[in-house]
Design a protein around this motif. Structure first.
Motif, mmCIF file in Angstrom:
data_model
loop_
_atom_site.group_PDB
_atom_site.id
_atom_site.type_symbol
_atom_site.label_atom_id
_atom_site.label_comp_id
_atom_site.label_asym_id
_atom_site.label_seq_id
_atom_site.Cartn_x
_atom_site.Cartn_y
_atom_site.Cartn_z
ATOM 1 N N VAL A 50 58.178 14.926 1.344
ATOM 2 C CA VAL A 50 57.405 14.784 2.577
ATOM 3 C C VAL A 50 55.922 14.888 2.220
ATOM 4 C CG1 VAL A 50 56.874 15.783 4.851
ATOM 5 C CG2 VAL A 50 59.227 15.841 3.986
ATOM 6 N N LYS A 62 52.305 9.600 7.440
ATOM 7 C CA LYS A 62 53.159 10.522 6.704
ATOM 8 C C LYS A 62 54.095 9.726 5.806
ATOM 9 C CE LYS A 62 56.488 11.086 10.497
ATOM 10 N NZ LYS A 62 57.161 12.093 11.349
ATOM 11 N N LEU A 64 57.884 9.973 4.287
ATOM 12 C CA LEU A 64 59.193 10.614 4.356
ATOM 13 C C LEU A 64 60.057 9.933 3.309
ATOM 14 C CD1 LEU A 64 59.640 10.827 8.227
ATOM 15 C CD2 LEU A 64 58.690 12.543 6.676
ATOM 16 N N TYR A 71 51.182 8.296 11.817
ATOM 17 C CA TYR A 71 51.288 9.623 12.421
ATOM 18 C C TYR A 71 50.194 9.781 13.459
ATOM 19 C CZ TYR A 71 51.120 14.687 12.964
ATOM 20 O OH TYR A 71 51.107 15.951 13.499
ATOM 21 N N ASP A 82 54.650 19.824 12.665
ATOM 22 C CA ASP A 82 55.339 18.558 12.388
ATOM 23 C C ASP A 82 55.710 18.454 10.914
ATOM 24 O OD1 ASP A 82 55.074 17.843 15.061
ATOM 25 O OD2 ASP A 82 53.381 16.482 14.702
ATOM 26 N N ASP A 86 59.606 18.184 9.488
ATOM 27 C CA ASP A 86 60.096 17.120 8.614
ATOM 28 C C ASP A 86 60.682 17.691 7.321
ATOM 29 O OD1 ASP A 86 59.618 14.981 10.313
ATOM 30 O OD2 ASP A 86 57.643 14.546 9.465
ATOM 31 N N GLU A 89 64.146 19.013 7.988
ATOM 32 C CA GLU A 89 65.099 17.923 8.198
ATOM 33 C C GLU A 89 65.444 17.193 6.910
ATOM 34 O OE1 GLU A 89 63.461 15.457 11.287
ATOM 35 O OE2 GLU A 89 63.792 16.973 12.819
#
Length: 92
Positions: A50, A62, A64, A71, A82, A86, A89
């Motif tokens: 991230v 961003k 990922l 963003y 945030d 991320d 997750e």
């Protein structure tokens, strides 16, 4: 006026590490419209999982895994929340 450091960190997190730095700048970094410059990253085994930044010419975005996504910057507390969301997750 020069850039003023707002927040900086580097620490272990989960199976990797998180690092970040946020500065308040006298003028927005185009095309961003706010007065912050930032770079946040979560790295596992040498690979970025991230990342958040607002590179000149690209604006707020961003990363990922291998995807780069626009963003919407609201404020520093939201940016950090945030980023951590991320990470939680996507962490292995």
């Amino acid at each position: 006026m020069k850039a003023t450091p707002v927040y900086s960190f580097k620490q272990a997190f989960g199976v990797g590490r998180i690092e970040g730095v946020i500065w308040q700048v006298p003028e927005p970094v185009p095309p961003s419209e706010h007065r912050y410059k930032y770079r946040l990253v979560y790295v596992v085994a040498g690979e970025r999982v991230v990342g958040y930044d607002n590179e000149r010419g690209k604006g707020d975005h961003k990363h990922l895994r291998n995807a780069e996504i626009a963003y919407r910057f609201v404020d520093v507390p939201t940016l950090l929340a945030d980023f951590m969301k991320d990470i939680r997750e996507l962490q292995p």
